[in-house]
Design a protein around this motif. Structure first.
Motif, PDB file in Angstrom:
ATOM      1  N   VAL A 111       0.848  -1.266  -0.194  1.00  0.00           N
ATOM      2  CA  VAL A 111      -0.028  -0.143   0.205  1.00  0.00           C
ATOM      3  C   VAL A 111       0.897   1.281   0.034  1.00  0.00           C
ATOM      4  O   VAL A 111       0.659   2.294  -0.703  1.00  0.00           O
ATOM      5  N   ASP A 112       1.972   1.328   0.845  1.00  0.00           N
ATOM      6  CA  ASP A 112       2.813   2.493   1.109  1.00  0.00           C
ATOM      7  C   ASP A 112       3.444   2.701  -0.159  1.00  0.00           C
ATOM      8  O   ASP A 112       3.777   3.778  -0.663  1.00  0.00           O
ATOM      9  N   ASP A 167       1.256   4.195  -2.813  1.00  0.00           N
ATOM     10  CA  ASP A 167       1.154   5.685  -2.301  1.00  0.00           C
ATOM     11  C   ASP A 167       2.230   6.677  -2.807  1.00  0.00           C
ATOM     12  O   ASP A 167       1.676   7.826  -2.862  1.00  0.00           O
ATOM     13  N   TYR A 168       3.489   6.236  -2.810  1.00  0.00           N
ATOM     14  CA  TYR A 168       4.392   7.096  -3.264  1.00  0.00           C
ATOM     15  C   TYR A 168       4.905   6.864  -4.844  1.00  0.00           C
ATOM     16  O   TYR A 168       5.858   7.178  -5.309  1.00  0.00           O
ATOM     17  N   GLY A 208       0.198   5.483  -9.070  1.00  0.00           N
ATOM     18  CA  GLY A 208      -0.218   4.858  -7.947  1.00  0.00           C
ATOM     19  C   GLY A 208      -1.725   4.342  -7.396  1.00  0.00           C
ATOM     20  O   GLY A 208      -1.981   3.483  -6.856  1.00  0.00           O
ATOM     21  N   ARG A 209      -2.448   5.395  -7.490  1.00  0.00           N
ATOM     22  CA  ARG A 209      -3.738   5.544  -6.773  1.00  0.00           C
ATOM     23  C   ARG A 209      -4.551   4.481  -7.546  1.00  0.00           C
ATOM     24  O   ARG A 209      -5.123   3.594  -6.884  1.00  0.00           O
ATOM     25  N   LEU A 261      -3.429   0.894  -6.633  1.00  0.00           N
ATOM     26  CA  LEU A 261      -4.082   0.589  -5.510  1.00  0.00           C
ATOM     27  C   LEU A 261      -5.502   0.034  -5.610  1.00  0.00           C
ATOM     28  O   LEU A 261      -5.989  -0.775  -4.932  1.00  0.00           O
ATOM     29  N   ILE A 299      -7.779   1.287   5.271  1.00  0.00           N
ATOM     30  CA  ILE A 299      -6.786   1.934   4.327  1.00  0.00           C
ATOM     31  C   ILE A 299      -7.677   2.538   3.234  1.00  0.00           C
ATOM     32  O   ILE A 299      -7.351   3.698   2.789  1.00  0.00           O
ATOM     33  N   CYS A 300      -8.817   2.181   3.050  1.00  0.00           N
ATOM     34  CA  CYS A 300      -9.531   2.926   1.613  1.00  0.00           C
ATOM     35  C   CYS A 300     -10.155   4.108   2.453  1.00  0.00           C
ATOM     36  O   CYS A 300     -10.325   5.326   1.815  1.00  0.00           O
ATOM     37  N   GLN A 325      -8.926   5.907   4.680  1.00  0.00           N
ATOM     38  CA  GLN A 325      -7.821   7.082   4.819  1.00  0.00           C
ATOM     39  C   GLN A 325      -7.538   7.692   3.620  1.00  0.00           C
ATOM     40  O   GLN A 325      -7.171   8.855   3.514  1.00  0.00           O
ATOM     41  N   ARG A 326      -7.656   7.051   2.573  1.00  0.00           N
ATOM     42  CA  ARG A 326      -7.333   7.548   1.107  1.00  0.00           C
ATOM     43  C   ARG A 326      -8.611   8.276   0.285  1.00  0.00           C
ATOM     44  O   ARG A 326      -8.423   8.204  -0.870  1.00  0.00           O
TER      45      ARG A 326
END
Length: 610
Positions: free
Chosen positions: A376-377, A380-381, A386-387, A390, A411-412, A414-415
């Motif tokens: 996941v991280d 994120d970067y 990336g989005r 994911l 996780i979902c 938070q994003r």
């Protein structure tokens, strides 16, 4: 326009013979499934059943190694830390910090290599031992390449210090040098030790080296010309070595493990202040001299040569081909990108090299039941793709337990991945319904903001109430709050429960008003009207008149509408429900309403008269 790579080499799958069997395949998130078709053609007009097999080809098998999992976990922390401190890195402190990060990565590789080595020693069967030993070799090669890249690209050692770094590099990766040196220096008479002449080592500082080297060189050359050591082949050979004589060095080839050991030894005695720009000339000639045309370069040789040529992209490409997973190239490329060395290199399909490799590595992590959380991280970067990557991968995670589902959901959320949150909640709601956990199902459907599913679960609650005469999960229903507005049926469920609470608290007037509003507002399902009218019976039989004349007329109208099967206020397609109503219950309701109407008229008339 950038030149594209050639066609990839054909990879043969053990046990699969496409000439004898018809094959088909399908891609999975981290693997490919290859299977034989059900029928093989015997003749043009006849087919006979085959014996189908399924072969699973995993893309990143290393994620299933217990020891390598530690490599992935430890390096994840280093990676995230590097991304977070990027904005703080400036000037000299930036370079020092990046070197420190590189050394941290290498220390993780070496720790993993040591653990793998111990596992090879402790292996109970030869096959496992060979497998662990093979992993040790791979990890050793990874650390060797990374260390060289650190010296050349990250630390950017200048002439002079460059050779000292290369000496440390060789000594670190030729383990027997340090152990032999310790044995020689620890003996009573080091010069008499049998390995004394096998260790031409350097313990000089750079300044001492530069001052003494020219003197050594001139002195050795004079003695060689004068034939001083002609009577002692060993001394003469040593003199030639100190002059950097290539033939003399190659005569001691058995003491040199490989060509890059030979390269550094040669530079030490012939070009101790070699410039980085000239390094690849000496590297190429050393490789050619050491192999002598007897064998071809190995993949590791090609990678190191590309590094000596300062061809970063070739290093990454060769490593991608040679290594069994994406961990190495993903993290090394990310670090080199932070060193501002890859900014000009964009791939032809719309991403840069760093992001492409991180996406590949993260995809492999998502094939594992727990390492996906690390992936996941990495997504994120990756600012470009990336989005979306994911989102695609998170939808494929099997929600085997509620605890895992909550992790994915967190996780979902938070994003702000709204669609994925809804999808996960709906899946969990459906599982809860199948297990008859209505409270959990309702909670998940509310969290998903799924009105249709909330209606379905509410209907299940009402049906259970009709069968059992009581509600389950009262705490949840009592605390719906604004969530009850998600659907009409959920609103009705919450309000109907509120009616029962009023009745239990003997707030009969509030209960009567609410009951009537539920029937007249059309939010109550028509099939539930019999239950609502039955609930009105205890209120109609109270000593105190609860329903007013007007309210009683409304209840009577609802009862007659229900009994006659007429649509309620334009409700389309209402079925005739008269046959579903028991005659005795119908008569009881009519009688109770008539009595209440009479009592209400008398009461209201008395009040008007007074």
């Amino acid at each position: 326009m950038e030149e594209l790579d050639g066609e990839p080499t054909v990879t043969l799958i053990p046990g699969v013979n496409s000439k004898k069997k018809q094959m088909c395949f399908d891609w999975g998130p981290g693997e490919m499934l290859v299977c034989e078709t059900s029928f093989n053609k015997k003749e043009k007009s006849e087919t006979v059943p085959g014996c189908p097999f399924i072969y699973i080809i995993r893309k990143d098998i290393d994620v299933y190694s217990q020891i390598l999992r530690k490599l992935f976990n430890e390096s994840h922390g280093i990676f995230v830390g590097l991304q977070r401190i990027e904005e703080e890195l400036t000037g000299k402190s930036r370079k020092a910090q990046l070197v420190r990060v590189s050394k941290n990565y290498r220390s993780v590789i070496r720790a993993c290599m040591e653990e793998m080595h111990q596992a090879a020693i402790a292996a109970k069967d030869p096959a496992s031992g060979r497998q662990f030993s093979s992993q040790v070799s791979i990890l050793s090669a990874m650390e060797l390449i990374w260390n060289l890249c650190e010296i050349l690209f990250i630390e950017v050692a200048p002439a002079g210090p460059l050779l000292l770094h290369l000496l440390d590099w060789v000594r670190l990766h030729v383990c027997e040098v340090d152990s032999l040196l310790a044995d020689v220096l620890g003996s009573e008479n080091p010069s008499k030790h049998e390995s004394f002449w096998n260790l031409p080592g350097n313990t000089q500082t750079l300044t001492e080296l530069e001052l003494k080297w020219q003197h050594w060189h001139e002195e050795c050359e004079r003695h060689l010309q004068d034939g001083t050591f002609a009577s002692s082949p060993h001394l003469e050979s040593l003199c030639k070595i100190m002059l950097g004589d290539e033939a003399a060095l190659l005569e001691q080839k058995e003491l040199l493990n490989n060509w890059y050991h030979f390269l550094v030894t040669r530079l030490l005695y012939s070009h101790p202040t070699v410039k980085p720009i000239d390094l690849h000339f000496y590297a190429q000639s050393s490789l050619d001299l050491f192999l002598g045309g007897e064998s071809s370069p190995e993949p590791l040789d090609n990678i190191l040569m590309a590094a000596f040529e300062f061809d970063i992209h070739q290093v990454i490409k060769e490593c991608s081909i040679a290594l069994s997973n994406w961990w190495f190239v993903a993290h090394l490329t990310d670090l080199l990108d932070h060193c501002k060395l890859l900014q000009s290199h964009n791939l032809y399909f719309g991403s840069n090299m760093r992001e492409f490799l991180l996406l590949e590595y993260a995809s492999g992590l998502f094939a594992h039941h727990s390492l996906w959380q690390l992936g996941v991280d990495y997504f994120d970067y990756c600012p470009e793709l990336g989005r979306v990557s994911l989102e695609l991968h998170i939808e494929r995670i099997p929600l085997s337990t509620e605890q895992k589902a909550l992790k994915v959901l967190r996780i979902c959320e938070q994003r702000q991945m709204t669609e994925q949150v809804r999808s996960i909640c709906k899946i969990l709601a459906m599982k809860a319904v199948r297990n008859n956990r209505l409270g959990s199902a309702l909670s998940w459907s509310i969290r998903a903001k799924d009105a249709a599913f909330a209606t379905l679960v509410s209907d299940r609650f009402l049906r259970d109430y009709c069968e059992r005469g009581c509600f389950s999960d009262l705490d949840l229903i009592d605390n719906l709050g604004p969530a009850m507005m998600l659907s009409d049926r959920l609103t009705f469920l919450g309000k109907y429960r509120e009616f029962h609470r009023f009745y239990g608290e003997k707030r009969f007037f509030d209960a009567a008003s609410l009951l009537l509003s539920l029937m007249t507002s059309q939010i109550a399902p028509r099939c539930f009207w019999v239950t609502l009218l039955t609930d009105a019976l205890p209120l109609l039989e109270q000593k105190q008149v609860i329903f007013t004349t007007e309210q009683t007329y409304e209840l009577m109208r609802c009862l007659e509408d229900l009994a006659s099967g007429r649509p309620v206020r334009g409700e389309p397609g209402a079925q005739r429900l008269q046959e579903d109503i028991e005659n005795t219950k119908l008569e009881m309701l009519r009688l109770a309403l008539a009595r209440n109407l009479a009592r209400a008229i008398i009461k209201e008339g008395s009040l008007e008269g007074s």
